[in-house]
Scaffold this motif. Structure first.
Motif, PDB file in Angstrom:
ATOM      1  N   ARG A  51     -11.053  87.899  42.923  1.00 52.44           N
ATOM      2  CA  ARG A  51     -11.782  88.652  43.983  1.00 52.44           C
ATOM      3  C   ARG A  51     -13.231  88.607  43.550  1.00 52.44           C
ATOM      4  N   ARG A  52     -13.752  88.935  42.511  1.00 49.79           N
ATOM      5  CA  ARG A  52     -15.201  88.928  42.326  1.00 49.79           C
ATOM      6  C   ARG A  52     -15.860  87.579  42.424  1.00 49.79           C
ATOM      7  N   LEU A  53     -15.122  86.581  42.098  1.00 55.17           N
ATOM      8  CA  LEU A  53     -15.736  85.167  42.221  1.00 55.17           C
ATOM      9  C   LEU A  53     -15.844  84.744  43.538  1.00 55.17           C
ATOM     10  N   ALA A  54     -14.850  85.091  44.430  1.00 52.56           N
ATOM     11  CA  ALA A  54     -14.791  84.681  45.798  1.00 52.56           C
ATOM     12  C   ALA A  54     -15.696  85.746  46.665  1.00 52.56           C
ATOM     13  N   GLY A  55     -16.020  87.025  46.131  1.00 56.25           N
ATOM     14  CA  GLY A  55     -16.757  87.800  46.882  1.00 56.25           C
ATOM     15  C   GLY A  55     -18.293  87.465  46.613  1.00 56.25           C
ATOM     16  N   GLU A  56     -18.420  86.677  45.526  1.00 55.65           N
ATOM     17  CA  GLU A  56     -20.106  86.242  45.213  1.00 55.65           C
ATOM     18  C   GLU A  56     -20.246  85.140  46.162  1.00 55.65           C
ATOM     19  N   ARG A  57     -19.472  84.450  46.572  1.00 52.63           N
ATOM     20  CA  ARG A  57     -19.737  83.135  47.265  1.00 52.63           C
ATOM     21  C   ARG A  57     -19.601  83.223  48.872  1.00 52.63           C
ATOM     22  N   PHE A  58     -18.781  84.104  49.411  1.00 54.08           N
ATOM     23  CA  PHE A  58     -18.276  84.273  50.794  1.00 54.08           C
ATOM     24  C   PHE A  58     -18.651  85.924  51.236  1.00 54.08           C
ATOM     25  N   SER A  59     -18.794  85.878  52.537  1.00 57.02           N
ATOM     26  CA  SER A  59     -18.977  87.306  52.983  1.00 57.02           C
ATOM     27  C   SER A  59     -18.036  87.766  54.182  1.00 57.02           C
ATOM     28  N   ARG A  60     -17.553  86.649  54.592  1.00 59.09           N
ATOM     29  CA  ARG A  60     -16.503  86.667  55.819  1.00 59.09           C
ATOM     30  C   ARG A  60     -15.354  85.652  55.940  1.00 59.09           C
ATOM     31  N   GLY A  61     -14.196  86.088  56.260  1.00 59.15           N
ATOM     32  CA  GLY A  61     -13.268  85.008  56.553  1.00 59.15           C
ATOM     33  C   GLY A  61     -12.121  85.653  55.853  1.00 59.15           C
ATOM     34  N   ASN A  62     -10.761  85.197  56.626  1.00 57.27           N
ATOM     35  CA  ASN A  62      -9.404  85.600  55.998  1.00 57.27           C
ATOM     36  C   ASN A  62      -9.087  84.445  55.189  1.00 57.27           C
ATOM     37  N   MET A  63      -9.097  84.726  53.776  1.00 52.26           N
ATOM     38  CA  MET A  63      -8.653  83.644  52.874  1.00 52.26           C
ATOM     39  C   MET A  63      -7.343  83.819  52.169  1.00 52.26           C
ATOM     40  N   GLN A  64      -6.783  82.919  51.537  1.00 53.64           N
ATOM     41  CA  GLN A  64      -5.465  82.701  50.915  1.00 53.64           C
ATOM     42  C   GLN A  64      -5.996  81.874  49.732  1.00 53.64           C
ATOM     43  N   ALA A  65      -5.939  82.240  48.633  1.00 52.68           N
ATOM     44  CA  ALA A  65      -5.838  81.862  47.407  1.00 52.68           C
ATOM     45  C   ALA A  65      -4.334  81.851  46.529  1.00 52.68           C
ATOM     46  N   SER A  66      -3.859  80.643  46.313  1.00 49.69           N
ATOM     47  CA  SER A  66      -2.813  80.809  45.539  1.00 49.69           C
ATOM     48  C   SER A  66      -2.741  79.890  44.190  1.00 49.69           C
ATOM     49  N   LEU A  67      -2.075  80.106  43.303  1.00 52.77           N
ATOM     50  CA  LEU A  67      -2.070  79.589  41.843  1.00 52.77           C
ATOM     51  C   LEU A  67      -0.667  79.139  41.624  1.00 52.77           C
ATOM     52  N   SER A  68      -0.705  78.109  41.002  1.00 51.22           N
ATOM     53  CA  SER A  68       0.705  77.568  40.583  1.00 51.22           C
ATOM     54  C   SER A  68       0.620  77.083  38.974  1.00 51.22           C
ATOM     55  N   VAL A  69       1.508  77.419  38.096  1.00 52.51           N
ATOM     56  CA  VAL A  69       1.162  77.113  36.698  1.00 52.51           C
ATOM     57  C   VAL A  69       2.576  76.859  36.307  1.00 52.51           C
ATOM     58  N   SER A  70       2.583  75.460  35.496  1.00 50.91           N
ATOM     59  CA  SER A  70       3.839  75.177  34.951  1.00 50.91           C
ATOM     60  C   SER A  70       3.874  74.281  33.743  1.00 50.91           C
ATOM     61  N   ALA A  71       4.796  74.609  32.746  1.00 44.13           N
ATOM     62  CA  ALA A  71       4.714  73.878  31.426  1.00 44.13           C
ATOM     63  C   ALA A  71       4.983  72.502  31.677  1.00 44.13           C
ATOM     64  N   GLY A  72       4.130  71.577  30.831  1.00 42.08           N
ATOM     65  CA  GLY A  72       4.355  70.049  31.013  1.00 42.08           C
ATOM     66  C   GLY A  72       5.566  69.721  30.134  1.00 42.08           C
ATOM     67  N   GLU A  73       5.553  70.327  28.784  1.00 46.37           N
ATOM     68  CA  GLU A  73       6.741  70.169  28.120  1.00 46.37           C
ATOM     69  C   GLU A  73       7.273  71.338  27.601  1.00 46.37           C
ATOM     70  N   SER A  74       8.480  71.241  27.142  1.00 47.22           N
ATOM     71  CA  SER A  74       9.152  72.564  26.572  1.00 47.22           C
ATOM     72  C   SER A  74       9.341  72.194  24.824  1.00 47.22           C
ATOM     73  N   ARG A  75       8.877  73.195  24.464  1.00 46.42           N
ATOM     74  CA  ARG A  75       9.122  73.086  22.663  1.00 46.42           C
ATOM     75  C   ARG A  75       9.955  74.318  22.492  1.00 46.42           C
ATOM     76  N   ILE A  76      11.301  74.013  21.614  1.00 45.63           N
ATOM     77  CA  ILE A  76      12.244  74.794  21.134  1.00 45.63           C
ATOM     78  C   ILE A  76      12.121  75.224  19.786  1.00 45.63           C
ATOM     79  N   GLU A  77      12.219  76.277  19.771  1.00 47.88           N
ATOM     80  CA  GLU A  77      12.375  76.825  18.270  1.00 47.88           C
ATOM     81  C   GLU A  77      13.613  77.729  18.034  1.00 47.88           C
ATOM     82  N   THR A  78      13.990  77.864  16.970  1.00 47.30           N
ATOM     83  CA  THR A  78      15.095  78.512  16.145  1.00 47.30           C
ATOM     84  C   THR A  78      14.821  79.930  15.861  1.00 47.30           C
TER      85      THR A  78
END
Length: 295
Positions: A51-78
């Motif tokens: 919110r801070r970074l968007a507010g520093e760059r824009f003053s108007r507009g209905n904005m949607q920001a979506s983030l997706s994060v996924s693990a590229g590889e699985s690491r199994i431990e016992t």
């Protein structure tokens, strides 16, 4: 600062260690800055920074920001449940005289539920901090991409608005130059009307009639409206040349343009001026419609 439209789209993706992330930003018209976030579970802590970074760059507009994060590889431990293993060993000792006291085999331990668990290993604090930092840097780049797209559309809107302003200015000049606005024409029309009334009734007071005619002539004068339209044209061009968040100010000027055009149409008693006034209202409506897209 460049003019910005409020419409734009940006997408940035990247990797950090074994993680892959992607930001997607969308922006449409809005009265203020309304930011809606979609963050993955566990990353809600980023909301304040976004919110801070968007507010520093824009003053108007209905904005949607979506983030997706996924693990590229699985690491199994016992994970060995030491308490459960101790309980099993203690039970074996207790039953030593009853059952076979042979040492426990690994496959036997694996078959006992709760002794050994397999789970995905977690990154350390340093790896998580590095990943989050990379994600924030990706957001900054995505916001820059969104701003660039909004500025490109803002430049296109500026050209459209300047065309509308030129039309408004031309119609204002048409009204100003109309022959019906000359003092001679106004005096001639009023004199003809006064003569017609005097011929129709001998009981009318000629001096009172001339006074009323002079008052009507003053009320019908369009000089003030034309001067204000010219001033608004200059102000609108100045706002477009300066850039920055000018949408609200231009919208106010559009309202003022409309006010003057309404007054001109209501005062006019000549078909040519009325027709130009109606065209003026159409041009102003088009101008205001496009202004709604500016930040």
């Amino acid at each position: 600062m460049a003019l910005q439209s409020m419409t734009g789209f940006a997408r940035r993706e990247g990797t950090s260690g074994r993680w892959r992330w992607a930001w997607e930003l969308r922006s449409v018209n809005g009265k203020g800055l309304d930011l809606r976030l979609r963050l993955p579970p566990g990353l809600e802590r980023m909301e304040n920074d976004v919110r801070r970074l968007a507010g520093e760059r824009f003053s108007r507009g209905n904005m949607q920001a979506s983030l997706s994060v996924s693990a590229g590889e699985s690491r199994i431990e016992t994970v060995l449940n030491q308490e459960a293993l101790s309980a099993v060993l203690a039970l074996r000792d207790q039953l030593g005289g009853i059952i076979d006291p042979a040492p426990l085999q690994l496959d036997t331990l694996l078959a006992i539920r709760g002794i050994i668990e397999f789970r995905e290993s977690e990154d350390g604090d340093e790896a998580i901090a590095a990943r989050d930092s990379d994600i924030v840097e990706g957001l900054i780049t995505a916001l820059a991409d969104l701003r660039h797209m909004r500025e490109l559309e803002g430049a296109a809107l500026s050209r459209v608005l300047l065309d509308h302003i030129a039309t408004i200015e031309g119609l204002t000049q048409t009204i100003e130059r109309d022959p019906s606005r000359s003092p001679q024409e106004i005096a001639g029309r009023l004199a003809a009307q006064v003569a017609l009334l005097m011929d129709g009734s001998g009981k009318l007071d000629r001096d009172r009639l001339h006074a009323e005619a002079a008052l009507l002539a003053t009320r019908a004068d369009l000089r003030e409206e034309i001067d204000r339209l010219k001033a608004h044209v200059v102000a609108a061009r100045d706002l477009l040349s300066k850039g920055g968040p000018a949408g609200r100010k231009l919208d106010f000027l559009a309202q003022e343009f409309n006010r003057e055009s309404n007054t001109i149409c209501s005062k006019s008693n000549v078909a040519a001026v009325t027709a130009a006034g109606i065209e003026l209202k159409v041009a102003i409506d088009q101008f205001r419609e496009q202004v709604q897209n500016l930040e």
